[in-house]
Design a protein around this motif. Sequence first.
Motif, PDB file in Angstrom:
ATOM      1  N   SER A  21       0.826  -1.209   0.000  1.00 39.07           N
ATOM      2  CA  SER A  21       0.000   0.000   0.000  1.00 39.07           C
ATOM      3  C   SER A  21       0.858   1.256   0.000  1.00 39.07           C
ATOM      4  O   SER A  21       0.572   2.218  -0.718  1.00 39.07           O
ATOM      5  CB  SER A  21      -0.935   0.011   1.215  1.00 39.07           C
ATOM      6  N   ILE A  22       1.914   1.249   0.812  1.00 45.03           N
ATOM      7  CA  ILE A  22       2.836   2.395   0.852  1.00 45.03           C
ATOM      8  C   ILE A  22       3.503   2.556  -0.509  1.00 45.03           C
ATOM      9  O   ILE A  22       3.590   3.666  -1.040  1.00 45.03           O
ATOM     10  CB  ILE A  22       3.878   2.233   1.977  1.00 45.03           C
ATOM     11  N   GLN A  23       3.958   1.455  -1.094  1.00 44.78           N
ATOM     12  CA  GLN A  23       4.600   1.516  -2.411  1.00 44.78           C
ATOM     13  C   GLN A  23       3.653   2.106  -3.450  1.00 44.78           C
ATOM     14  O   GLN A  23       4.050   2.948  -4.244  1.00 44.78           O
ATOM     15  CB  GLN A  23       5.042   0.115  -2.848  1.00 44.78           C
ATOM     16  N   GLY A  24       2.410   1.668  -3.426  1.00 49.49           N
ATOM     17  CA  GLY A  24       1.435   2.163  -4.389  1.00 49.49           C
ATOM     18  C   GLY A  24       1.131   3.632  -4.195  1.00 49.49           C
ATOM     19  O   GLY A  24       1.078   4.399  -5.156  1.00 49.49           O
ATOM     20  N   LYS A  25       0.935   4.026  -2.963  1.00 48.46           N
ATOM     21  CA  LYS A  25       0.595   5.420  -2.673  1.00 48.46           C
ATOM     22  C   LYS A  25       1.737   6.355  -3.034  1.00 48.46           C
ATOM     23  O   LYS A  25       1.516   7.446  -3.561  1.00 48.46           O
ATOM     24  CB  LYS A  25       0.240   5.559  -1.186  1.00 48.46           C
ATOM     25  N   LEU A  26       2.969   5.932  -2.779  1.00 47.61           N
ATOM     26  CA  LEU A  26       4.133   6.769  -3.079  1.00 47.61           C
ATOM     27  C   LEU A  26       4.610   6.587  -4.512  1.00 47.61           C
ATOM     28  O   LEU A  26       5.534   7.273  -4.934  1.00 47.61           O
ATOM     29  CB  LEU A  26       5.275   6.461  -2.108  1.00 47.61           C
ATOM     30  N   GLN A  27       3.999   5.655  -5.233  1.00 46.80           N
ATOM     31  CA  GLN A  27       4.401   5.347  -6.606  1.00 46.80           C
ATOM     32  C   GLN A  27       5.905   5.112  -6.679  1.00 46.80           C
ATOM     33  O   GLN A  27       6.617   5.714  -7.478  1.00 46.80           O
ATOM     34  CB  GLN A  27       3.958   6.458  -7.555  1.00 46.80           C
ATOM     35  N   MET A  28       6.367   4.233  -5.808  1.00 48.15           N
ATOM     36  CA  MET A  28       7.794   3.941  -5.712  1.00 48.15           C
ATOM     37  C   MET A  28       8.280   3.246  -6.973  1.00 48.15           C
ATOM     38  O   MET A  28       7.721   2.243  -7.391  1.00 48.15           O
ATOM     39  CB  MET A  28       8.084   3.080  -4.478  1.00 48.15           C
ATOM     40  N   ILE A  29       9.313   3.794  -7.562  1.00 49.59           N
ATOM     41  CA  ILE A  29       9.877   3.254  -8.797  1.00 49.59           C
ATOM     42  C   ILE A  29      10.607   1.949  -8.511  1.00 49.59           C
ATOM     43  O   ILE A  29      10.459   0.976  -9.235  1.00 49.59           O
ATOM     44  CB  ILE A  29      10.818   4.276  -9.456  1.00 49.59           C
ATOM     45  N   ASN A  30      11.387   1.905  -7.454  1.00 51.27           N
ATOM     46  CA  ASN A  30      12.163   0.714  -7.107  1.00 51.27           C
ATOM     47  C   ASN A  30      11.467  -0.059  -5.990  1.00 51.27           C
ATOM     48  O   ASN A  30      12.030  -0.279  -4.929  1.00 51.27           O
ATOM     49  CB  ASN A  30      13.590   1.104  -6.709  1.00 51.27           C
ATOM     50  N   ALA A  31      10.243  -0.483  -6.267  1.00 52.90           N
ATOM     51  CA  ALA A  31       9.454  -1.178  -5.257  1.00 52.90           C
ATOM     52  C   ALA A  31      10.095  -2.505  -4.850  1.00 52.90           C
ATOM     53  O   ALA A  31       9.904  -2.959  -3.723  1.00 52.90           O
ATOM     54  CB  ALA A  31       8.037  -1.409  -5.766  1.00 52.90           C
ATOM     55  N   ALA A  32      10.868  -3.105  -5.721  1.00 51.34           N
ATOM     56  CA  ALA A  32      11.510  -4.381  -5.396  1.00 51.34           C
ATOM     57  C   ALA A  32      12.478  -4.243  -4.224  1.00 51.34           C
ATOM     58  O   ALA A  32      12.761  -5.203  -3.526  1.00 51.34           O
ATOM     59  CB  ALA A  32      12.236  -4.921  -6.607  1.00 51.34           C
ATOM     60  N   ALA A  33      12.972  -3.044  -3.981  1.00 52.47           N
ATOM     61  CA  ALA A  33      13.895  -2.815  -2.871  1.00 52.47           C
ATOM     62  C   ALA A  33      13.180  -2.900  -1.522  1.00 52.47           C
ATOM     63  O   ALA A  33      13.828  -3.046  -0.491  1.00 52.47           O
ATOM     64  CB  ALA A  33      14.569  -1.455  -3.014  1.00 52.47           C
ATOM     65  N   MET A  34      11.878  -2.800  -1.522  1.00 55.70           N
ATOM     66  CA  MET A  34      11.085  -2.850  -0.287  1.00 55.70           C
ATOM     67  C   MET A  34      10.236  -4.114  -0.273  1.00 55.70           C
ATOM     68  O   MET A  34       9.027  -4.081  -0.415  1.00 55.70           O
ATOM     69  CB  MET A  34      10.167  -1.625  -0.189  1.00 55.70           C
ATOM     70  N   LYS A  35      10.876  -5.239  -0.112  1.00 56.96           N
ATOM     71  CA  LYS A  35      10.160  -6.513  -0.079  1.00 56.96           C
ATOM     72  C   LYS A  35       9.542  -6.719   1.302  1.00 56.96           C
ATOM     73  O   LYS A  35      10.220  -6.511   2.316  1.00 56.96           O
ATOM     74  CB  LYS A  35      11.112  -7.655  -0.397  1.00 56.96           C
ATOM     75  N   PRO A  36       8.280  -7.135   1.345  1.00 56.99           N
ATOM     76  CA  PRO A  36       7.629  -7.358   2.647  1.00 56.99           C
ATOM     77  C   PRO A  36       8.400  -8.323   3.548  1.00 56.99           C
ATOM     78  O   PRO A  36       8.437  -8.152   4.765  1.00 56.99           O
ATOM     79  CB  PRO A  36       6.263  -7.929   2.272  1.00 56.99           C
ATOM     80  N   GLU A  37       9.052  -9.318   2.962  1.00 51.05           N
ATOM     81  CA  GLU A  37       9.783 -10.294   3.774  1.00 51.05           C
ATOM     82  C   GLU A  37      11.039  -9.702   4.408  1.00 51.05           C
ATOM     83  O   GLU A  37      11.680 -10.335   5.238  1.00 51.05           O
ATOM     84  CB  GLU A  37      10.117 -11.552   2.972  1.00 51.05           C
ATOM     85  N   SER A  38      11.367  -8.464   4.040  1.00 49.46           N
ATOM     86  CA  SER A  38      12.519  -7.786   4.642  1.00 49.46           C
ATOM     87  C   SER A  38      12.187  -7.167   5.996  1.00 49.46           C
ATOM     88  O   SER A  38      13.060  -6.625   6.662  1.00 49.46           O
ATOM     89  CB  SER A  38      13.026  -6.679   3.712  1.00 49.46           C
ATOM     90  N   PHE A  39      10.926  -7.254   6.398  1.00 48.46           N
ATOM     91  CA  PHE A  39      10.474  -6.651   7.652  1.00 48.46           C
ATOM     92  C   PHE A  39       9.997  -7.732   8.605  1.00 48.46           C
ATOM     93  O   PHE A  39       9.453  -8.746   8.182  1.00 48.46           O
ATOM     94  CB  PHE A  39       9.343  -5.650   7.386  1.00 48.46           C
ATOM     95  N   THR A  40      10.205  -7.505   9.888  1.00 41.41           N
ATOM     96  CA  THR A  40       9.795  -8.488  10.893  1.00 41.41           C
ATOM     97  C   THR A  40       8.664  -7.931  11.752  1.00 41.41           C
ATOM     98  O   THR A  40       8.386  -6.730  11.737  1.00 41.41           O
ATOM     99  CB  THR A  40      10.967  -8.847  11.816  1.00 41.41           C
ATOM    100  N   ALA A  41       8.060  -8.823  12.502  1.00 36.42           N
ATOM    101  CA  ALA A  41       6.969  -8.427  13.392  1.00 36.42           C
ATOM    102  C   ALA A  41       7.442  -7.429  14.442  1.00 36.42           C
ATOM    103  O   ALA A  41       6.648  -6.621  14.937  1.00 36.42           O
ATOM    104  CB  ALA A  41       6.364  -9.659  14.060  1.00 36.42           C
ATOM    105  N   SER A  42       8.726  -7.430  14.758  1.00 36.89           N
ATOM    106  CA  SER A  42       9.223  -6.498  15.782  1.00 36.89           C
ATOM    107  C   SER A  42       9.145  -5.045  15.322  1.00 36.89           C
ATOM    108  O   SER A  42       9.127  -4.131  16.145  1.00 36.89           O
ATOM    109  CB  SER A  42      10.655  -6.855  16.183  1.00 36.89           C
ATOM    110  N   SER A  43       9.094  -4.817  14.011  1.00 35.79           N
ATOM    111  CA  SER A  43       8.981  -3.447  13.501  1.00 35.79           C
ATOM    112  C   SER A  43       7.550  -3.116  13.079  1.00 35.79           C
ATOM    113  O   SER A  43       7.305  -2.073  12.475  1.00 35.79           O
ATOM    114  CB  SER A  43       9.943  -3.241  12.321  1.00 35.79           C
TER     115      SER A  43
END
Length: 77
Positions: A21-43
């Motif tokens: 959702s953040i990627q879509g709203k910000l129209q991020m060009i390099n969305a692949a750099a922000m993979k959901p699996e790169s984040f943990t429940a602690s964050s």
Amino acid sequence: MNILADLTKKSPENIEHIISSIQGKLQMINAAAMKPESFTASSYEDLLEIYEMVMSKDRFSPREMQAIVEELGNLKK
């Protein structure tokens, strides 16, 4: 994902929804750099806070977008 998803629950599916959702709203060009699996429940709380802020605004300055991307980068595992 269901629009009425319960984002109070920490789950991989919710992290994926938040990041995409953040990627879509910000129209991020390099969305692949922000993979959901790169984040943990602690964050999760920080991700949710960023998500809520991003979803509440219609426009972002380049500086705001850079700050959001940097903060997301800081939250990656």
